[in-house]
Design an enzyme around this catalytic site. Structure first.
Site, PDB file in Angstrom:
ATOM      1  N   ARG A 117      32.274  26.438  -7.444  1.00 28.60           N
ATOM      2  CA  ARG A 117      32.571  25.370  -6.480  1.00 28.60           C
ATOM      3  C   ARG A 117      33.064  25.938  -5.153  1.00 28.60           C
ATOM      4  O   ARG A 117      33.678  26.994  -5.113  1.00 28.60           O
ATOM      5  CB  ARG A 117      33.638  24.438  -7.058  1.00 28.60           C
ATOM      6  N   HIS A 156      22.255  18.390   0.645  1.00 29.18           N
ATOM      7  CA  HIS A 156      22.230  16.916   0.648  1.00 29.18           C
ATOM      8  C   HIS A 156      20.909  16.365   1.196  1.00 29.18           C
ATOM      9  O   HIS A 156      20.842  16.002   2.379  1.00 29.18           O
ATOM     10  CB  HIS A 156      23.387  16.386   1.501  1.00 29.18           C
ATOM     11  N   GLU A 215      33.256  14.407  -4.696  1.00 35.22           N
ATOM     12  CA  GLU A 215      34.245  15.345  -5.235  1.00 35.22           C
ATOM     13  C   GLU A 215      34.097  15.324  -6.749  1.00 35.22           C
ATOM     14  O   GLU A 215      34.422  14.328  -7.398  1.00 35.22           O
ATOM     15  CB  GLU A 215      35.638  14.892  -4.781  1.00 35.22           C
ATOM     16  N   GLU A 239      19.692  13.577   0.867  1.00 34.17           N
ATOM     17  CA  GLU A 239      19.828  12.157   1.230  1.00 34.17           C
ATOM     18  C   GLU A 239      20.284  11.980   2.678  1.00 34.17           C
ATOM     19  O   GLU A 239      20.264  10.872   3.200  1.00 34.17           O
ATOM     20  CB  GLU A 239      20.798  11.450   0.264  1.00 34.17           C
ATOM     21  N   CYS A 275      24.892  18.430  -4.969  1.00 32.23           N
ATOM     22  CA  CYS A 275      26.208  18.983  -4.621  1.00 32.23           C
ATOM     23  C   CYS A 275      27.235  18.709  -5.735  1.00 32.23           C
ATOM     24  O   CYS A 275      27.149  19.339  -6.777  1.00 32.23           O
ATOM     25  CB  CYS A 275      26.647  18.476  -3.260  1.00 32.23           C
TER      26      CYS A 275
HETATM   27  N1  GLN Z   1      33.274  20.459  -2.985  1.00 28.63           N
HETATM   28  C1  GLN Z   1      32.840  19.386  -3.842  1.00 28.63           C
HETATM   29  C2  GLN Z   1      33.165  19.668  -5.304  1.00 28.63           C
HETATM   30  O1  GLN Z   1      33.519  20.752  -5.623  1.00 28.63           O
HETATM   31  C3  GLN Z   1      31.357  19.130  -3.678  1.00 28.63           C
HETATM   32  C4  GLN Z   1      31.055  18.779  -2.239  1.00 28.63           C
HETATM   33  C5  GLN Z   1      29.930  17.800  -2.043  1.00 28.63           C
HETATM   34  O2  GLN Z   1      29.477  17.131  -2.981  1.00 28.63           O
HETATM   35  N2  GLN Z   1      29.504  17.669  -0.822  1.00 28.63           N
HETATM   36  O3  GLN Z   1      33.073  18.809  -6.119  1.00 28.63           O
END
Ligand code: GLN
Length: 188
Positions: free
Chosen positions: A104, A168, A47, A170, A77
């Site tokens: 986002r 992702h 996040e 990973e 992300c």
């Molecule tokens: N929704 C997250 C953000 O805005 C990112 C999501 C993620 O890293 N999988 O920071």
């Protein structure tokens, strides 16, 4: 060559394993001292708002911005959101290491996550991409190079020594994306 993974929040553990699978020595980074020991850094998913708060609380925000002036950083992300220089929905501050505009949670709540197979000239064999509440890259600067797109939007982009993925890498067994970052670190 030692790769750090920012380990304040998010899926840093999966990145450590992925980096090791790709043949790197990987360590978790939580302090400015940790950061000084690594040749490149991965900022994981999670996040971005929470990560920003923790970076500020640890006094790491400026240190990371400085680190990125000389050493490679790979953001996935939430990490991609932190590397961008412009963040929307809502607006929030970022490290500004790459000339990118990101929105986002841009795929909407209904389709929180999805798995797709992608290919490109750079990745001729299908690459499995896992998207989780992903941002969309709405704009890239002229110095950026788009390596893979999904639905017409860039999802893997490099600019000089830095790289971002909105998915992702990973979370799959495929090491090609991490290996590409390791090449950048090797090149300095
Ligand atoms: N929704 C997250 C953000 O805005 C990112 C999501 C993620 O890293 N999988 O920071």
């Amino acid at each position: 060559m030692k790769i750090g993974i920012l380990a304040l929040q998010g899926d840093f553990e999966a990145h450590r394993k992925a980096l090791e699978r790709a043949g790197a020595e990987a360590v978790e980074v939580r302090t400015a001292e940790d950061l000084e020991t690594v040749d490149g850094l991965v900022i994981p998913g999670g996040e971005s708002t929470t990560m920003l708060k923790l970076l500020r609380a640890e006094g790491l925000f400026e240190r990371l911005a400085q680190f990125g002036k000389h050493k490679p950083v790979f953001g996935t992300c939430a990490g991609a959101i932190l590397l961008a220089n412009e963040v929307h929905s809502p607006r929030q501050e970022s490290l500004g290491l790459m000339n990118l505009t990101v929105e986002r949670n841009a795929y909407g709540r209904q389709i929180d996550s999805r798995i797709v197979q992608l290919r490109s000239d750079e990745f001729p064999e299908p690459l499995e991409a896992v998207f989780i509440r992903a941002p969309i890259i709405r704009g890239v600067g002229p110095e950026a190079r788009v390596l893979i797109e999904y639905d017409g939007d860039p999802v893997l982009v490099e600019q000089g020594r830095h790289m971002v993925a909105t998915f992702h890498p990973e979370l799959t067994a495929d090491s090609r994306v991490h290996s590409r970052f390791l090449d950048k670190v090797r090149q300095g």
